[in-house]
Design a protein around this motif. Structure first.
Motif, PDB file in Angstrom:
ATOM      1  N   ILE A   1       0.843  -1.187   0.000  1.00 34.30           N
ATOM      2  CA  ILE A   1       0.000   0.000   0.000  1.00 34.30           C
ATOM      3  C   ILE A   1       0.883   1.244   0.000  1.00 34.30           C
ATOM      4  O   ILE A   1       1.720   1.425   0.890  1.00 34.30           O
ATOM      5  N   HIS A   2       0.682   2.099  -1.000  1.00 38.55           N
ATOM      6  CA  HIS A   2       1.481   3.317  -1.127  1.00 38.55           C
ATOM      7  C   HIS A   2       0.639   4.537  -0.816  1.00 38.55           C
ATOM      8  O   HIS A   2      -0.506   4.662  -1.249  1.00 38.55           O
ATOM      9  N   ARG A   3       1.238   5.440  -0.055  1.00 38.00           N
ATOM     10  CA  ARG A   3       0.609   6.743   0.201  1.00 38.00           C
ATOM     11  C   ARG A   3       1.728   7.776   0.255  1.00 38.00           C
ATOM     12  O   ARG A   3       2.003   8.434  -0.732  1.00 38.00           O
ATOM     13  N   SER A   4       2.378   7.909   1.390  1.00 40.64           N
ATOM     14  CA  SER A   4       3.563   8.751   1.504  1.00 40.64           C
ATOM     15  C   SER A   4       4.406   8.201   2.638  1.00 40.64           C
ATOM     16  O   SER A   4       3.917   7.463   3.492  1.00 40.64           O
ATOM     17  N   GLY A   5       5.679   8.532   2.631  1.00 40.32           N
ATOM     18  CA  GLY A   5       6.577   8.052   3.678  1.00 40.32           C
ATOM     19  C   GLY A   5       7.206   6.718   3.367  1.00 40.32           C
ATOM     20  O   GLY A   5       8.252   6.378   3.876  1.00 40.32           O
ATOM     21  N   GLY A   6       6.569   5.931   2.503  1.00 36.78           N
ATOM     22  CA  GLY A   6       7.060   4.604   2.154  1.00 36.78           C
ATOM     23  C   GLY A   6       5.910   3.614   2.135  1.00 36.78           C
ATOM     24  O   GLY A   6       4.809   3.909   2.635  1.00 36.78           O
ATOM     25  N   PRO A   7       6.117   2.427   1.587  1.00 32.39           N
ATOM     26  CA  PRO A   7       5.028   1.449   1.486  1.00 32.39           C
ATOM     27  C   PRO A   7       4.678   0.818   2.831  1.00 32.39           C
ATOM     28  O   PRO A   7       5.510   0.724   3.732  1.00 32.39           O
ATOM     29  N   PHE A   8       3.441   0.378   2.921  1.00 33.11           N
ATOM     30  CA  PHE A   8       2.929  -0.412   4.037  1.00 33.11           C
ATOM     31  C   PHE A   8       2.572  -1.764   3.413  1.00 33.11           C
ATOM     32  O   PHE A   8       1.624  -1.863   2.635  1.00 33.11           O
ATOM     33  N   THR A   9       3.342  -2.791   3.731  1.00 33.00           N
ATOM     34  CA  THR A   9       3.217  -4.068   3.032  1.00 33.00           C
ATOM     35  C   THR A   9       2.754  -5.162   3.977  1.00 33.00           C
ATOM     36  O   THR A   9       3.325  -5.348   5.055  1.00 33.00           O
ATOM     37  N   LEU A  10       1.708  -5.889   3.564  1.00 36.25           N
ATOM     38  CA  LEU A  10       1.202  -7.043   4.308  1.00 36.25           C
ATOM     39  C   LEU A  10       1.534  -8.300   3.519  1.00 36.25           C
ATOM     40  O   LEU A  10       1.143  -8.433   2.349  1.00 36.25           O
ATOM     41  N   VAL A  11       2.250  -9.218   4.157  1.00 37.70           N
ATOM     42  CA  VAL A  11       2.691 -10.447   3.502  1.00 37.70           C
ATOM     43  C   VAL A  11       2.073 -11.642   4.224  1.00 37.70           C
ATOM     44  O   VAL A  11       2.147 -11.729   5.458  1.00 37.70           O
ATOM     45  N   PRO A  12       1.452 -12.569   3.496  1.00 36.23           N
ATOM     46  CA  PRO A  12       0.709 -13.663   4.133  1.00 36.23           C
ATOM     47  C   PRO A  12       1.556 -14.531   5.061  1.00 36.23           C
ATOM     48  O   PRO A  12       2.710 -14.868   4.758  1.00 36.23           O
TER      49      PRO A  12
END
Length: 396
Positions: free
Chosen positions: A208-219
């Motif tokens: 998930i991209h917005r600002s500051g860097g990605p927020f990533t969810l990995v199973p």
């Protein structure tokens, strides 16, 4: 002083170093691996590495040959789809890259780092030609024409044909070899933790991209009967420090806002860790009787699961050269070939991930709009989309 002899000394008992020891040991080389800190192999122990590693397709064959995959497979969560979501503009954009478009297998498999260490240490105990000296570190080395004299932290010495530096971004082997580094800093840190959520992840890794860097969810496998994911949340350094200091309820609220509730409410399922984000490339990959691999050679932001998978490409290249000419182990002809084969790939991927990270950091509406348009354009052209997926798996 009497010195014991070995074919290879590996400095570093992290995932890369343990994998190297298993791979070279399974290939028949005598290996001594050292690390000043014994590996933590339980998730609830002090100092446990709560991050996860996604092994991409090409890594599976390498791990299989090392005798590791059969141990890891029962715990591995498949990564079938890579989803990119941009919520930095008024219109949310989501695009999915499905491994089925290019393969009959998943993109890769995700495993917790503490579990990797547990299974890898167990594998080393099965190899009589591998000596793992946990609690003993690399101190210094003296390269000679036919071997290197390696001094360890407990005052013992080893004579080896090849020294492999797999000892991280502050590599003692690299320092002892007089090799400098180019470092790029972003003012970022990564928060790593696990969460449960209501929506099933369906083996989808979501960035998930917005600002500051990605927020990533990995199973990950289910936890307490609920879907579970590992999270890597990249933010500016000050903001990451602020988030890390929040109590659990406030932190969960911030994580839910940042994820836009795509998986439903997120609940912490582990403690939090914070890691600095940099890119780094060693000025050279080799020195007399020494080769650098993994983060001793290259560091990049945790985007696209490239870090450890690049490290395994280092190890695969080095191992193939060693098996092709075992009498040249650690000799200039072998080391020159290793440096020549790995240099271009390392430079390409570090540069590419650096560019992706800078685009993800972008906070201005104009840059966010350009990022969104870029995602749409790259996804919309099928040949380009497939080429990007193949490159992500390691194709050149």
């Amino acid at each position: 002083m009497e010195r014991s002899k070995t074919d290879i000394v590996i400095a570093g008992g992290g995932v890369a170093g343990l994998t190297a020891a298993a791979a070279f040991g399974a290939a028949g080389f005598d290996v001594t691996i050292v690390d000043p800190t014994p590996p933590v192999t339980s998730h609830d122990a002090a100092g446990a590495d709560l991050r996860t590693t996604a092994f991409l397709q090409p890594a599976q064959q390498f791990l299989q040959a090392a005798g590791l995959w059969t141990r890891l497979a029962p715990f591995a969560t498949p990564l079938q789809i890579m989803r990119i979501v941009d919520i930095g503009t008024d219109a949310q954009v989501a695009r999915e890259f499905n491994a089925a478009d290019i393969s009959d297998r998943p993109f890769g498999w995700n495993l917790p780092n503490w579990l990797l260490r547990r299974e890898m240490v167990a594998r080393l105990s099965e190899l009589p030609n591998v000596d793992f000296r946990a609690g003993t570190g690399f101190a210094q080395m003296l390269p000679r024409r036919d071997e290197a004299i390696v001094m360890l932290s407990n005052q013992t010495q080893l004579a080896a044909k090849l020294v492999i530096g797999a000892d991280g971004r502050n590599s003692a082997v690299r320092h002892a070899s007089g090799i400098g580094v180019k470092t790029m800093r972003y003012g970022q840190k990564a928060l790593t933790f696990a969460v449960t959520h209501d929506a099933p992840h369906d083996n989808v890794s979501t960035e998930i991209h917005r600002s500051g860097g990605p927020f990533t969810l990995v199973p990950l496998p289910d936890h307490d009967g609920k879907p579970c994911s590992a999270v890597v949340w990249m933010e500016g350094g000050a903001e990451a420090t602020r988030l890390a200091a929040l109590d659990d309820a406030a932190f969960e609220a911030a994580a839910n806002d940042r994820s836009d509730f795509l998986y439903g409410p997120l609940k912490l399922a582990s403690r939090r860790s914070v890691w600095p984000i940099i890119s780094q490339i060693a000025h050279a990959l080799t020195a007399p009787r020494a080769a650098l691999v993994a983060e001793a050679a290259h560091v990049m932001p945790p985007i696209g699961a490239q870090g450890l998978n690049m490290s395994l490409r280092d190890l695969s290249c080095l191992l193939e050269l060693a098996k092709a000419q075992p009498d040249q182990l650690g000799a200039p002809v072998m080391l020159d070939s290793y440096a020549r084969q790995r240099h271009a790939d390392i430079k390409l991927r570090v540069t590419g991930i650096d560019a992706l990270n800078r685009a993800s950091i972008a906070g201005s509406p104009t840059m966010q709009a350009l990022r969104t348009k870029g995602i749409e354009a790259l996804y919309g052209v099928a040949p380009v989309r497939k080429t990007l997926m193949q490159m992500g798996l390691g194709a050149s």
